[in-house]
Design a protein around this motif. Structure first.
Motif, PDB file in Angstrom:
ATOM      1  N   LEU A   1      -9.724  -1.401 -22.227  1.00 26.48           N
ATOM      2  CA  LEU A   1      -8.916  -0.789 -23.276  1.00 26.48           C
ATOM      3  C   LEU A   1      -9.786  -0.027 -24.260  1.00 26.48           C
ATOM      4  CD1 LEU A   1      -6.162  -0.432 -24.595  1.00 26.48           C
ATOM      5  CD2 LEU A   1      -6.504  -2.623 -25.759  1.00 26.48           C
ATOM      6  N   SER A   2     -10.930  -0.596 -24.619  1.00 30.31           N
ATOM      7  CA  SER A   2     -11.830   0.100 -25.528  1.00 30.31           C
ATOM      8  C   SER A   2     -12.352   1.391 -24.908  1.00 30.31           C
ATOM      9  CB  SER A   2     -12.993  -0.824 -25.891  1.00 30.31           C
ATOM     10  OG  SER A   2     -13.903  -0.163 -26.741  1.00 30.31           O
ATOM     11  N   PHE A   3     -12.706   1.331 -23.623  1.00 30.04           N
ATOM     12  CA  PHE A   3     -13.194   2.541 -22.940  1.00 30.04           C
ATOM     13  C   PHE A   3     -12.102   3.602 -22.855  1.00 30.04           C
ATOM     14  CE2 PHE A   3     -13.994   4.938 -19.005  1.00 30.04           C
ATOM     15  CZ  PHE A   3     -15.231   5.476 -19.327  1.00 30.04           C
ATOM     16  N   ALA A   4     -10.857   3.169 -22.578  1.00 26.32           N
ATOM     17  CA  ALA A   4      -9.756   4.124 -22.487  1.00 26.32           C
ATOM     18  C   ALA A   4      -9.466   4.773 -23.831  1.00 26.32           C
ATOM     19  CB  ALA A   4      -8.510   3.417 -21.961  1.00 26.32           C
TER      20      ALA A   4
ATOM     21  N   GLU B   1     -11.612 -14.212 -19.271  1.00 31.72           N
ATOM     22  CA  GLU B   1     -10.733 -13.244 -18.611  1.00 31.72           C
ATOM     23  C   GLU B   1     -10.264 -12.147 -19.567  1.00 31.72           C
ATOM     24  OE1 GLU B   1     -10.095 -12.969 -15.460  1.00 31.72           O
ATOM     25  OE2 GLU B   1     -11.332 -14.721 -15.014  1.00 31.72           O
ATOM     26  N   LEU B   2     -10.246 -12.444 -20.872  1.00 33.86           N
ATOM     27  CA  LEU B   2      -9.828 -11.419 -21.833  1.00 33.86           C
ATOM     28  C   LEU B   2     -10.880 -10.348 -22.023  1.00 33.86           C
ATOM     29  CD1 LEU B   2      -8.060 -13.507 -24.622  1.00 33.86           C
ATOM     30  CD2 LEU B   2      -7.006 -11.857 -23.076  1.00 33.86           C
ATOM     31  N   ARG B   3     -12.121 -10.647 -21.725  1.00 28.20           N
ATOM     32  CA  ARG B   3     -13.183  -9.674 -21.959  1.00 28.20           C
ATOM     33  C   ARG B   3     -12.978  -8.394 -21.132  1.00 28.20           C
ATOM     34  NH1 ARG B   3     -17.778 -11.199 -24.570  1.00 28.20           N
ATOM     35  NH2 ARG B   3     -18.032 -13.411 -25.086  1.00 28.20           N
ATOM     36  N   THR B   4     -12.610  -8.572 -19.878  1.00 32.86           N
ATOM     37  CA  THR B   4     -12.489  -7.393 -18.989  1.00 32.86           C
ATOM     38  C   THR B   4     -11.392  -6.432 -19.449  1.00 32.86           C
ATOM     39  OG1 THR B   4     -13.323  -8.680 -17.126  1.00 32.86           O
ATOM     40  CG2 THR B   4     -12.119  -6.642 -16.621  1.00 32.86           C
ATOM     41  N   PRO B   5     -10.142  -6.871 -19.685  1.00 31.51           N
ATOM     42  CA  PRO B   5      -9.137  -5.897 -20.152  1.00 31.51           C
ATOM     43  C   PRO B   5      -9.463  -5.323 -21.517  1.00 31.51           C
ATOM     44  CG  PRO B   5      -8.259  -8.141 -20.180  1.00 31.51           C
ATOM     45  CD  PRO B   5      -9.547  -8.195 -19.436  1.00 31.51           C
ATOM     46  N   LEU B   6     -10.122  -6.092 -22.379  1.00 29.14           N
ATOM     47  CA  LEU B   6     -10.492  -5.543 -23.680  1.00 29.14           C
ATOM     48  C   LEU B   6     -11.533  -4.440 -23.516  1.00 29.14           C
ATOM     49  CD1 LEU B   6     -10.688  -8.737 -25.940  1.00 29.14           C
ATOM     50  CD2 LEU B   6      -9.007  -6.897 -26.050  1.00 29.14           C
TER      51      LEU B   6
ATOM     52  N   LEU C   1      -9.109   0.917 -32.176  1.00 28.62           N
ATOM     53  CA  LEU C   1     -10.426   0.389 -31.841  1.00 28.62           C
ATOM     54  C   LEU C   1     -10.780  -0.810 -32.727  1.00 28.62           C
ATOM     55  CD1 LEU C   1     -12.482   3.668 -31.267  1.00 28.62           C
ATOM     56  CD2 LEU C   1     -11.865   1.950 -29.561  1.00 28.62           C
ATOM     57  N   ASN C   2     -10.368  -0.772 -33.999  1.00 29.31           N
ATOM     58  CA  ASN C   2     -10.615  -1.915 -34.883  1.00 29.31           C
ATOM     59  C   ASN C   2      -9.880  -3.160 -34.390  1.00 29.31           C
ATOM     60  OD1 ASN C   2     -12.224  -0.337 -36.527  1.00 29.31           O
ATOM     61  ND2 ASN C   2     -10.587   0.132 -37.981  1.00 29.31           N
ATOM     62  N   ASP C   3      -8.648  -2.948 -33.893  1.00 31.78           N
ATOM     63  CA  ASP C   3      -7.906  -4.094 -33.365  1.00 31.78           C
ATOM     64  C   ASP C   3      -8.586  -4.671 -32.129  1.00 31.78           C
ATOM     65  OD1 ASP C   3      -6.014  -3.932 -35.350  1.00 31.78           O
ATOM     66  OD2 ASP C   3      -4.647  -2.666 -34.187  1.00 31.78           O
TER      67      ASP C   3
ATOM     68  N   GLU D   1     -11.565  -6.656 -33.209  1.00 27.64           N
ATOM     69  CA  GLU D   1     -11.154  -7.944 -33.779  1.00 27.64           C
ATOM     70  C   GLU D   1     -10.825  -8.944 -32.681  1.00 27.64           C
ATOM     71  OE1 GLU D   1      -7.905  -9.715 -37.006  1.00 27.64           O
ATOM     72  OE2 GLU D   1      -8.014  -7.567 -36.587  1.00 27.64           O
ATOM     73  N   LEU D   2     -10.166  -8.485 -31.627  1.00 27.68           N
ATOM     74  CA  LEU D   2      -9.876  -9.372 -30.497  1.00 27.68           C
ATOM     75  C   LEU D   2     -11.163  -9.827 -29.812  1.00 27.68           C
ATOM     76  CD1 LEU D   2      -6.757  -7.651 -28.891  1.00 27.68           C
ATOM     77  CD2 LEU D   2      -6.836  -9.858 -30.057  1.00 27.68           C
ATOM     78  N   GLU D   3     -12.117  -8.901 -29.669  1.00 26.62           N
ATOM     79  CA  GLU D   3     -13.393  -9.271 -29.065  1.00 26.62           C
ATOM     80  C   GLU D   3     -14.122 -10.310 -29.929  1.00 26.62           C
ATOM     81  OE1 GLU D   3     -15.374  -5.583 -28.661  1.00 26.62           O
ATOM     82  OE2 GLU D   3     -14.445  -5.065 -26.730  1.00 26.62           O
ATOM     83  N   HIS D   4     -14.051 -10.135 -31.247  1.00 27.63           N
ATOM     84  CA  HIS D   4     -14.672 -11.110 -32.143  1.00 27.63           C
ATOM     85  C   HIS D   4     -14.002 -12.473 -32.017  1.00 27.63           C
ATOM     86  CE1 HIS D   4     -15.898 -12.289 -36.495  1.00 27.63           C
ATOM     87  NE2 HIS D   4     -16.688 -12.834 -35.594  1.00 27.63           N
ATOM     88  N   LEU D   5     -12.687 -12.482 -31.884  1.00 31.91           N
ATOM     89  CA  LEU D   5     -11.962 -13.743 -31.713  1.00 31.91           C
ATOM     90  C   LEU D   5     -12.372 -14.435 -30.416  1.00 31.91           C
ATOM     91  CD1 LEU D   5      -9.762 -15.805 -32.345  1.00 31.91           C
ATOM     92  CD2 LEU D   5      -8.094 -14.233 -31.330  1.00 31.91           C
TER      93      LEU D   5
END
Length: 401
Positions: free
Chosen positions: A209-212, A201-206, A227-229, A232-236
């Motif tokens: 957010l990246s696109f925005a 479920e975290l993938r979609t808002p991330l 974008l780095n943050d 990092e969340l996507e990597h986690l």
């Protein structure tokens, strides 16, 4: 437990009574029986006395002969009849036997003869009692030990069917263990499902957010930091999903003969473009081991990536063949790991204080994956001091002959 205790108590009580009564009966029968040699000696004496006429005559048995008054001993009817018939009658004391015969209307006493050498020693009856007791206890304990071993196998294999018979003494204990195991599996399953669901479920808002951020008019420096943050969340999220998949169930390992020397050399070449200290490799040629090469390579890769990240100038990886194991060590000259932190570093989401800095990265899952892969191979991994001054991770692969 009360059923098991009661059964064992009654069993021991009955065994003690039965074995004690049996040994006592055997002892009584042994004591009441006339030793065979006494009867043989009495017959031999009767034959010799038939040819002797004087009490001082020598007998081949070398027993002393004494003349007694005829009425000095009160005989029973059977004994008196035997004496009148020319037979020799034995009379016993505690540890001796006397022989009596009538010669020329006189009562002769021959003996005594010692009984201690012919009697069965008392310690044989003690040994007989202890031996019978040991056999009885073994007959009771063997089914219990067998069912405990089955219960152990059932607990070590998650998908194994119930192996303890219903009539077994430990059946209630096995049932409690099975219920507890099922409850633990349900809780672990819920935890894994929740982790996977949250991560997905975290993938979609991330992604939104990246696109925005890409379309926003923020300053370049601020946008890059944000974008780095997000990355990092996507990597986690990716690492959480990866670890949850490995933790969910032990995979079917594709074990085959793997050339560990070649595997480590290829791994060093693959990781050489990554930033960090160079890796020096020391291996023995042609080291073959039966394992799942994919998972073993992944475990060693995680150790190498960590070592390159923390090393100052160099990383050393060695492959050694010991009498009972094959050891793979990964050492670095970094800050090392404190002794009190070595037991925790292999657990998931555990990171040392320096690794929380942005420059180090990582989420504390790489070493947990190494530990899990070693469990699948019945191997071990431990943390020691490095000869280079930093940390040393030592993988020990058992050699099964």
């Amino acid at each position: 437990m009360s059923r098991l205790f009661l059964h064992f108590y009654l069993f021991i009580s009955l065994v003690l009574i039965g074995v004690g009564w049996t040994v006592e009966r055997i002892w009584q029968e042994t004591q009441s029986q006339v030793p065979p040699w006494v009867l043989l000696l009495a017959d031999n004496l009767a034959g010799q006395l038939s040819t002797q006429s004087l009490p001082h005559a020598k007998l081949s048995s070398a027993l002393p002969v004494t003349q007694l008054p005829a009425g000095s001993i009160l005989w029973s009817d059977s004994e008196l009849a035997a004496l009148n018939a020319g037979q020799v009658v034995p009379l016993f004391t505690q540890d001796q036997v006397f022989f009596y015969a009538i010669q020329q209307d006189e009562l002769w006493q021959l003996g005594p003869a010692d009984l201690t050498e012919s009697a069965v020693p008392s310690y044989w009856f003690s040994l007989l009692f202890l031996g019978l007791l040991a056999v009885a206890v073994w007959l009771w304990l063997w089914p219990v030990a067998r069912d405990i071993q089955k219960l152990k196998q059932q607990l070590s294999e998650p998908n194994a069917p119930a192996a303890v018979p219903v009539r077994s003494f430990i059946a209630p204990i096995a049932l409690s263990f099975e219920q507890m195991r099922q409850q633990i599996q349900r809780l672990l399953g819920l935890q894994r499902e929740m982790t996977q669901a949250v991560s997905h479920e975290l993938r979609t808002p991330l992604a939104r957010l990246s696109f925005a951020l890409e379309l926003s008019a923020l300053p370049t420096d601020e946008k890059q930091l944000m974008l780095n943050d997000v990355k990092e969340l996507e990597h986690l999220v990716d690492e959480m999903l990866d670890y949850a998949r490995l933790e969910s169930v032990q995979p079917q390992l594709k074990k085959q003969q793997v050339d560990l020397s070649e595997l480590l050399q290829n791994l060093v070449e693959k990781l050489s473009p990554l930033p960090g200290a160079p890796v020096k490799l020391q291996v023995v040629a042609g080291c073959i081991y039966v394992c799942d090469g994919h998972y073993l390579e992944r475990a060693v890769q995680n150790l190498l990536v960590n070592a390159k990240r923390f090393a100052r100038t160099q990383v050393l990886m060695t492959l050694e063949v010991k009498p009972h194991s094959i050891e793979i060590t990964v050492e670095d000259d970094g800050p090392g790991i404190a002794l009190e932190q070595r037991a925790e570093i292999l657990k998931p989401f555990v990171r040392l204080d320096p690794s929380r800095q942005k420059g180090f990265g990582g989420f504390g899952l790489g070493l947990a994956i190494v530990s899990r892969v070693m469990e699948w191979h019945q191997a071990s991994v431990r943390v020691d001091d490095s000869r280079l001054g930093g940390a040393c991770f030592r993988i020990k692969l058992p050699l099964v002959h």
